[in-house]
Design a protein around this motif. Sequence first.
Motif, PDB file in Angstrom:
ATOM      1  N   ALA A 191       0.826  -1.208   0.000  1.00 31.69           N
ATOM      2  CA  ALA A 191       0.000   0.000   0.000  1.00 31.69           C
ATOM      3  C   ALA A 191       0.863   1.261   0.000  1.00 31.69           C
ATOM      4  CB  ALA A 191      -0.931  -0.003   1.209  1.00 31.69           C
ATOM      5  N   LEU A 192       1.949   1.238   0.765  1.00 32.18           N
ATOM      6  CA  LEU A 192       2.853   2.394   0.804  1.00 32.18           C
ATOM      7  C   LEU A 192       3.468   2.663  -0.565  1.00 32.18           C
ATOM      8  CD1 LEU A 192       4.840   2.037   4.161  1.00 32.18           C
ATOM      9  CD2 LEU A 192       3.441   3.989   3.456  1.00 32.18           C
ATOM     10  N   LEU A 193       3.946   1.614  -1.220  1.00 35.86           N
ATOM     11  CA  LEU A 193       4.596   1.790  -2.515  1.00 35.86           C
ATOM     12  C   LEU A 193       3.630   2.366  -3.543  1.00 35.86           C
ATOM     13  CD1 LEU A 193       6.658  -1.517  -2.611  1.00 35.86           C
ATOM     14  CD2 LEU A 193       7.563   0.795  -2.361  1.00 35.86           C
ATOM     15  N   THR A 194       2.381   1.922  -3.494  1.00 39.35           N
ATOM     16  CA  THR A 194       1.373   2.472  -4.403  1.00 39.35           C
ATOM     17  C   THR A 194       1.105   3.938  -4.088  1.00 39.35           C
ATOM     18  OG1 THR A 194       0.315   0.314  -4.695  1.00 39.35           O
ATOM     19  CG2 THR A 194      -1.009   2.267  -5.198  1.00 39.35           C
ATOM     20  N   ALA A 195       0.964   4.235  -2.809  1.00 40.35           N
ATOM     21  CA  ALA A 195       0.636   5.603  -2.398  1.00 40.35           C
ATOM     22  C   ALA A 195       1.807   6.564  -2.607  1.00 40.35           C
ATOM     23  CB  ALA A 195       0.209   5.612  -0.937  1.00 40.35           C
ATOM     24  N   LEU A 196       3.030   6.041  -2.613  1.00 39.65           N
ATOM     25  CA  LEU A 196       4.219   6.896  -2.767  1.00 39.65           C
ATOM     26  C   LEU A 196       4.559   7.198  -4.216  1.00 39.65           C
ATOM     27  CD1 LEU A 196       6.598   5.318  -0.097  1.00 39.65           C
ATOM     28  CD2 LEU A 196       5.683   7.640  -0.055  1.00 39.65           C
ATOM     29  N   ASP A 197       3.887   6.559  -5.154  1.00 41.64           N
ATOM     30  CA  ASP A 197       4.215   6.739  -6.568  1.00 41.64           C
ATOM     31  C   ASP A 197       3.613   8.042  -7.094  1.00 41.64           C
ATOM     32  OD1 ASP A 197       4.735   6.566  -9.240  1.00 41.64           O
ATOM     33  OD2 ASP A 197       3.920   4.548  -9.508  1.00 41.64           O
ATOM     34  N   PRO A 198       4.439   9.050  -7.359  1.00 37.46           N
ATOM     35  CA  PRO A 198       3.891  10.339  -7.814  1.00 37.46           C
ATOM     36  C   PRO A 198       3.239  10.257  -9.189  1.00 37.46           C
ATOM     37  CG  PRO A 198       6.276  10.331  -7.983  1.00 37.46           C
ATOM     38  CD  PRO A 198       5.905   9.076  -7.266  1.00 37.46           C
ATOM     39  N   ALA A 199       3.597   9.237  -9.963  1.00 36.75           N
ATOM     40  CA  ALA A 199       3.002   9.106 -11.294  1.00 36.75           C
ATOM     41  C   ALA A 199       1.512   8.793 -11.221  1.00 36.75           C
ATOM     42  CB  ALA A 199       3.723   8.010 -12.080  1.00 36.75           C
ATOM     43  N   LYS A 200       1.069   8.309 -10.057  1.00 37.72           N
ATOM     44  CA  LYS A 200      -0.339   7.962  -9.888  1.00 37.72           C
ATOM     45  C   LYS A 200      -1.134   9.088  -9.237  1.00 37.72           C
ATOM     46  CE  LYS A 200       0.696   3.036  -9.615  1.00 37.72           C
ATOM     47  NZ  LYS A 200       0.594   1.789  -8.826  1.00 37.72           N
ATOM     48  N   LYS A 201      -0.501  10.253  -9.080  1.00 36.09           N
ATOM     49  CA  LYS A 201      -1.176  11.403  -8.480  1.00 36.09           C
ATOM     50  C   LYS A 201      -1.435  12.463  -9.538  1.00 36.09           C
ATOM     51  CE  LYS A 201      -0.631   9.522  -4.406  1.00 36.09           C
ATOM     52  NZ  LYS A 201      -0.052   8.258  -4.923  1.00 36.09           N
ATOM     53  N   ALA A 202      -2.597  13.096  -9.457  1.00 35.56           N
ATOM     54  CA  ALA A 202      -2.953  14.124 -10.437  1.00 35.56           C
ATOM     55  C   ALA A 202      -1.979  15.292 -10.397  1.00 35.56           C
ATOM     56  CB  ALA A 202      -4.382  14.607 -10.178  1.00 35.56           C
ATOM     57  N   THR A 203      -1.483  15.607  -9.191  1.00 38.95           N
ATOM     58  CA  THR A 203      -0.561  16.733  -9.037  1.00 38.95           C
ATOM     59  C   THR A 203       0.891  16.324  -9.233  1.00 38.95           C
ATOM     60  OG1 THR A 203      -0.341  16.348  -6.651  1.00 38.95           O
ATOM     61  CG2 THR A 203      -2.114  17.811  -7.381  1.00 38.95           C
ATOM     62  N   GLY A 204       1.161  15.013  -9.279  1.00 39.93           N
ATOM     63  CA  GLY A 204       2.534  14.544  -9.389  1.00 39.93           C
ATOM     64  C   GLY A 204       3.315  14.663  -8.105  1.00 39.93           C
ATOM     65  N   GLN A 205       2.610  14.920  -6.995  1.00 45.74           N
ATOM     66  CA  GLN A 205       3.266  15.068  -5.700  1.00 45.74           C
ATOM     67  C   GLN A 205       2.537  14.228  -4.651  1.00 45.74           C
ATOM     68  OE1 GLN A 205       3.134  19.449  -5.451  1.00 45.74           O
ATOM     69  NE2 GLN A 205       5.371  19.411  -5.555  1.00 45.74           N
ATOM     70  N   VAL A 206       3.303  13.840  -3.612  1.00 40.09           N
ATOM     71  CA  VAL A 206       2.753  13.033  -2.521  1.00 40.09           C
ATOM     72  C   VAL A 206       2.798  13.860  -1.242  1.00 40.09           C
ATOM     73  CG1 VAL A 206       3.007  10.940  -1.149  1.00 40.09           C
ATOM     74  CG2 VAL A 206       3.526  10.902  -3.601  1.00 40.09           C
ATOM     75  N   TYR A 207       1.672  13.945  -0.548  1.00 37.73           N
ATOM     76  CA  TYR A 207       1.586  14.671   0.709  1.00 37.73           C
ATOM     77  C   TYR A 207       1.228  13.712   1.838  1.00 37.73           C
ATOM     78  CZ  TYR A 207       1.425  18.730  -2.379  1.00 37.73           C
ATOM     79  OH  TYR A 207       1.726  19.667  -3.328  1.00 37.73           O
ATOM     80  N   ALA A 208       1.669  14.024   3.051  1.00 35.94           N
ATOM     81  CA  ALA A 208       1.493  13.114   4.183  1.00 35.94           C
ATOM     82  C   ALA A 208       0.024  12.802   4.441  1.00 35.94           C
ATOM     83  CB  ALA A 208       2.138  13.698   5.442  1.00 35.94           C
ATOM     84  N   THR A 209      -0.826  13.819   4.426  1.00 34.05           N
ATOM     85  CA  THR A 209      -2.240  13.569   4.727  1.00 34.05           C
ATOM     86  C   THR A 209      -2.876  12.669   3.680  1.00 34.05           C
ATOM     87  OG1 THR A 209      -2.764  15.664   3.629  1.00 34.05           O
ATOM     88  CG2 THR A 209      -2.573  15.689   6.045  1.00 34.05           C
ATOM     89  N   GLY A 210      -2.563  12.925   2.417  1.00 36.07           N
ATOM     90  CA  GLY A 210      -3.096  12.076   1.358  1.00 36.07           C
ATOM     91  C   GLY A 210      -2.534  10.673   1.420  1.00 36.07           C
ATOM     92  N   LEU A 211      -1.257  10.560   1.828  1.00 38.84           N
ATOM     93  CA  LEU A 211      -0.630   9.252   1.951  1.00 38.84           C
ATOM     94  C   LEU A 211      -1.359   8.420   3.026  1.00 38.84           C
ATOM     95  CD1 LEU A 211       1.909   7.430   1.247  1.00 38.84           C
ATOM     96  CD2 LEU A 211       2.942   8.430   3.291  1.00 38.84           C
ATOM     97  N   MET A 212      -1.618   9.028   4.170  1.00 36.33           N
ATOM     98  CA  MET A 212      -2.301   8.299   5.247  1.00 36.33           C
ATOM     99  C   MET A 212      -3.701   7.887   4.820  1.00 36.33           C
ATOM    100  SD  MET A 212      -1.027  10.048   8.827  1.00 36.33           S
ATOM    101  CE  MET A 212      -1.424  11.737   8.404  1.00 36.33           C
ATOM    102  N   ASP A 213      -4.413   8.793   4.153  1.00 40.05           N
ATOM    103  CA  ASP A 213      -5.764   8.473   3.695  1.00 40.05           C
ATOM    104  C   ASP A 213      -5.747   7.310   2.710  1.00 40.05           C
ATOM    105  OD1 ASP A 213      -6.841  10.446   5.242  1.00 40.05           O
ATOM    106  OD2 ASP A 213      -6.989  11.917   3.616  1.00 40.05           O
ATOM    107  N   GLU A 214      -4.786   7.323   1.798  1.00 44.35           N
ATOM    108  CA  GLU A 214      -4.744   6.284   0.763  1.00 44.35           C
ATOM    109  C   GLU A 214      -4.372   4.929   1.359  1.00 44.35           C
ATOM    110  OE1 GLU A 214      -2.768   5.484  -3.641  1.00 44.35           O
ATOM    111  OE2 GLU A 214      -2.664   7.466  -2.701  1.00 44.35           O
ATOM    112  N   VAL A 215      -3.374   4.913   2.248  1.00 40.78           N
ATOM    113  CA  VAL A 215      -2.976   3.655   2.873  1.00 40.78           C
ATOM    114  C   VAL A 215      -4.116   3.112   3.716  1.00 40.78           C
ATOM    115  CG1 VAL A 215      -1.416   2.601   4.562  1.00 40.78           C
ATOM    116  CG2 VAL A 215      -0.509   4.145   2.818  1.00 40.78           C
TER     117      VAL A 215
END
Length: 215
Positions: A191-215
């Motif tokens: 789950a972490l590896l998926t959530a950490l991939d910026p290519a899968k984010k609309a903004t191309g960036q990963v934020y802590a709050t979004g990471l926790m929500d996704e995991v």
Amino acid sequence: MSRDALIIGINRYNGKALEGLTAPSKDAEKVAQMLNQHSDFRIKRLPEYTGSDGNRKVGKRAEVTVDELRIAIAHLFTPDGDNVPEAALLYFSGHAVRDEGGQGYLATSDIDPDQGIYGYPLQELRSLLEASPIKQQIVWLDCCHGGALLDFAAVEPGTQGGRDRCFITASREFEAAYTNPEGDSSVLTSALLTALDPAKKATGQVYATGLMDEV
């Protein structure tokens, strides 16, 4: 300002106390590579070796003692000198255990309950985080009983005392972590590896709050 990461994957354990593992070093290296490719974290691996290609990797066969783990974690969250990193990230994959009193530990290779050696106490990590001058503290524990880290109000996830904290654990303090028999990585690390991939984010960036929500 710099950002430091300590990526730990322990496979080797005292067979009389705990069986050895194969996934932690693989999972830890995947997280290290993800951070190396998509962030500016300075990465230290434990255990670490240099491969034939000259690249540093998480060691599969090396042992990690409680003293080595204690020193490495202390250096991450309470570094020497005046140049304190802006952020510090700890990732741990391996066994975790509880003693007879219910205290949780990140198990180390030299575990020997008969001698009172269980590993690195999560209570000690909580105290270290409270004392740490680092404002952005990130802890990902892919192990059993990891929720023991969150078991007191002073170090709850969120913003307290001028610190931003992102804590993610694979289990609550009384639980074993889920295994993933059909995958190459554990449930949490997958789950972490998926959530950490910026290519899968609309903004191309990963934020802590979004990471926790996704995991």
